[in-house]
Design a protein around this motif. Structure first.
Motif: not given
Length: 328
Positions: A137-143
């Protein structure tokens, strides 16, 4: 000196979360002209609505009602109740849902204080804020380049036994469900440490800790966290007495970290609200912040911060636009 542009990064328009019960129907039930008319009167350019974090249907409805205006933003969220059915697929599916929310128009991700306090996994076990299973989830927000606004923990008084050992807390009389049972082994400090661990692990993702990270009564600690984590910011919402009771330290912190503090209210929207907050940030007055605008519900004597103009520009709108973006 004219006031710079003002953008409230932390509002709630839903009757179950926020709004103004003393002034007719709730904001989300009114036409956009009613909301924007109030903002015009108060001298506020626009608002970021965090209610979308409570459900994708809310997100869709708000964007349909208000989202055509460049004075309105709405955030998406995570459906924690789906974890039981989705099991080890939950995080990846939540990341996919976030991508769809952003494609629909969400400008960020709102995480409520339920994470760390009440969210459980598919085995009914409490999920810590920094649980590595949520990394997709956090990686998706960063991407996606969207910020994560995260409410972690609460003021320390909320974790005390009932009745509390400190001063009276009227807000807990009206909202006893906000009190955290200390026998559960949770504390404000533990949860803040979990938040810092999460931020440290995902340096490509921008986090904004709501309510001064709920550590605004210890500004040295907040300063240390902001100094260590360049991807961490905070908003000022609903913790104003902490700033006004430690005015010199608060002023130093807001100037030092002027690129990562965002103006947010989290109270029922009104001209009186904004007039009070402008006085806190712009003047050097000593005045009483009444219980309507304190986290405990008790009146508090405060001093104005008298922030420099360039700091006000970043606080009031500049930092929000840099994180969330401009335009509809």
């Amino acid at each position: 000196m004219p006031r710079p542009e003002v953008w409230d990064c932390h509002v709630h328009l839903d009757p179950s979360i926020g709004g103004d019960p003393l002034d007719g129907p709730w904001w989300n039930g009114r036409p956009p002209s009613a909301l924007f008319g109030l903002l015009d009167t108060a001298g506020v350019t626009g608002v970021t609505d965090l209610d979308g974090g409570w459900g994708e249907q809310i997100l869709r409805e708000r964007l349909d009602r208000f989202g055509r205006s460049d004075r309105y933003r709405c955030f998406g969220g995570v459906a924690w109740d789906k974890w039981a059915a989705e099991g080890n697929r939950f995080a990846e599916r939540s990341a996919h849902r976030l991508r769809r929310q952003v494609a629909r128009g969400a400008r960020g991700l709102k995480i409520s204080k339920a994470l760390g306090l009440t969210v459980v996994d598919d085995r009914s076990e409490l999920v810590p804020v920094d649980d590595s299973r949520l990394d997709p989830i956090w990686r998706a927000a960063g991407d996606l380049g969207v910020p994560v606004f995260i409410h972690t923990a609460d003021p320390p008084q909320f974790f005390e036994p009932s009745p509390p050992t400190r001063e009276a807390i009227p807000v807990l009389d009206s909202h006893p469900e906000w009190r955290v049972d200390p026998s559960a082994g949770l504390s404000r400090d533990v949860l803040f440490e979990q938040l810092c661990a999460l931020v440290r692990r995902h340096r490509r993702t921008r986090f904004v800790a709501a309510h001064l990270g709920n550590v605004g009564d210890d500004l040295e600690r907040l300063d240390a966290a902001l100094s260590e984590h360049c991807n961490l910011g905070v908003d000022t919402s609903a913790r104003f007495e902490w700033l006004g009771q430690s005015v010199d330290a608060a002023r130093r912190l807001l100037i030092k970290h002027s690129d990562r503090v965002l103006f947010g209210s989290d109270y029922p929207l009104s001209e009186r609200l904004y007039r009070t907050l402008f006085r806190l940030f712009e003047s050097r007055d000593t005045f009483t912040l009444d219980g309507t605008y304190t986290m405990t519900g008790a009146a508090s004597a405060v001093d104005g911060l008298g922030l420099p103009g360039e700091v006000l520009e970043r606080l009031y709108a500049g930092n929000h636009h840099r994180l969330v973006g401009r335009g509809p």
